[in-house]
Design a protein around this motif. Sequence first.
Motif, PDB file in Angstrom:
ATOM      1  N   ILE A  43     122.812  85.265  62.090  1.00  0.00           N
ATOM      2  CA  ILE A  43     121.787  84.275  61.951  1.00  0.00           C
ATOM      3  C   ILE A  43     120.554  85.394  62.044  1.00  0.00           C
ATOM      4  N   PRO A  44     119.853  85.666  61.009  1.00  0.00           N
ATOM      5  CA  PRO A  44     118.581  86.456  61.079  1.00  0.00           C
ATOM      6  C   PRO A  44     117.630  86.034  61.659  1.00  0.00           C
ATOM      7  N   PHE A  45     117.409  85.274  62.653  1.00  0.00           N
ATOM      8  CA  PHE A  45     116.305  84.981  63.582  1.00  0.00           C
ATOM      9  C   PHE A  45     116.772  84.412  64.885  1.00  0.00           C
ATOM     10  N   GLY A  46     115.941  84.385  65.729  1.00  0.00           N
ATOM     11  CA  GLY A  46     116.016  84.157  67.069  1.00  0.00           C
ATOM     12  C   GLY A  46     116.861  82.755  67.193  1.00  0.00           C
ATOM     13  N   ALA A  47     117.212  82.663  68.486  1.00  0.00           N
ATOM     14  CA  ALA A  47     117.770  81.191  68.803  1.00  0.00           C
ATOM     15  C   ALA A  47     116.572  80.174  69.220  1.00  0.00           C
ATOM     16  N   GLY A  48     117.061  79.009  68.673  1.00  0.00           N
ATOM     17  CA  GLY A  48     116.126  77.808  68.848  1.00  0.00           C
ATOM     18  C   GLY A  48     115.237  77.314  67.533  1.00  0.00           C
TER      19      GLY A  48
END
Length: 330
Positions: A43-48
């Motif tokens: 996934i190309p973004f951080g968690a949340g």
Amino acid sequence: MSVRTRLRALFVSSFAGALALLVSASVAHAQPAYPSKPIRLVIPFGAGGITDVAGRLIGQHLGEELKQSVIIDNKAGAGGAIAAQAVAQAQPDGYTLLLGTVGTQVVNKMLYNKLNYDPAAFTPVSLVSNSPYVLAVNGIDGVSDLKGLIAYAKAHPGKLNFGSAGNGSSPHLGIELFKLATQTDIVHVPFKSGAEAVNAVMGGQVQIVIDAIPVIQPQAKTGRLKMLAIAANHRNAAVPDLPTSTEQGLPDFQIGSWNAIVAPAGTSQAQVEILNQALARALKRPAVVARLAELGIEPMTTGVPAYLAHVKSETAKWSKVIKAAGTKLD
């Protein structure tokens, strides 16, 4: 050629053919059915964030359909380019997938002067979800809909500010799309994240923000933001009373955080088909449908043709917006 020689040649030929079939069958038997081990979904973004939430939900149920674990691997940075490059360089064995976005699959190639991967080189699997954006405001007296916002912006050129998650982010491009569609002059103020941009609107530093429903709706319920429109051509079950941009006379103002699954170049079509069938089943699960609807996320048409058509359409749209805005990144 004697009869004996012909018989010997026929025997040798038949034996060789039988041996080849036996070896082929043995090799096929030796290869385990796909998938035989956990799959990594990058996934190309951080968690949340909304992309992470959608990816984790879909990944969990995709894994259950495949009877294998889908391991989530968050790789944030450079508008998704870090994650995309990592997947592009992975083995095309069906065990490393990218949750692609409009950034990784369409706009990064227009924004970045140098991109270390080719979005078109991925093996497409399927679209999976879209989270339509909501435009919201704070501190603009008398504005309650898009018509009012457009009139105010035209009466006060260069006086309104909008906040985004940074240059080249989807919210930034969303407002640039709005400006292009309405021929208004609104000033962009980039922040480090979408959360900072929302806080800036509530704090009065800027007046306009656009983001996904789960980001905007909680603040609207408390009265700290006023939602003007959902940037789509149909209403959303999570905000059923919110008029669409199309209903308000702006059919070209449509933007959402969409996701697709793609694989490294060279991934077999047999594996793509297995993934597609599992995704189609996963997205019809009642638990998935209910949770996505609660978040304002809409499942998209699965399959490779739908993905290719969507990317083509998005490329045409965002190339015009980026050219008009003059946005470029190093």
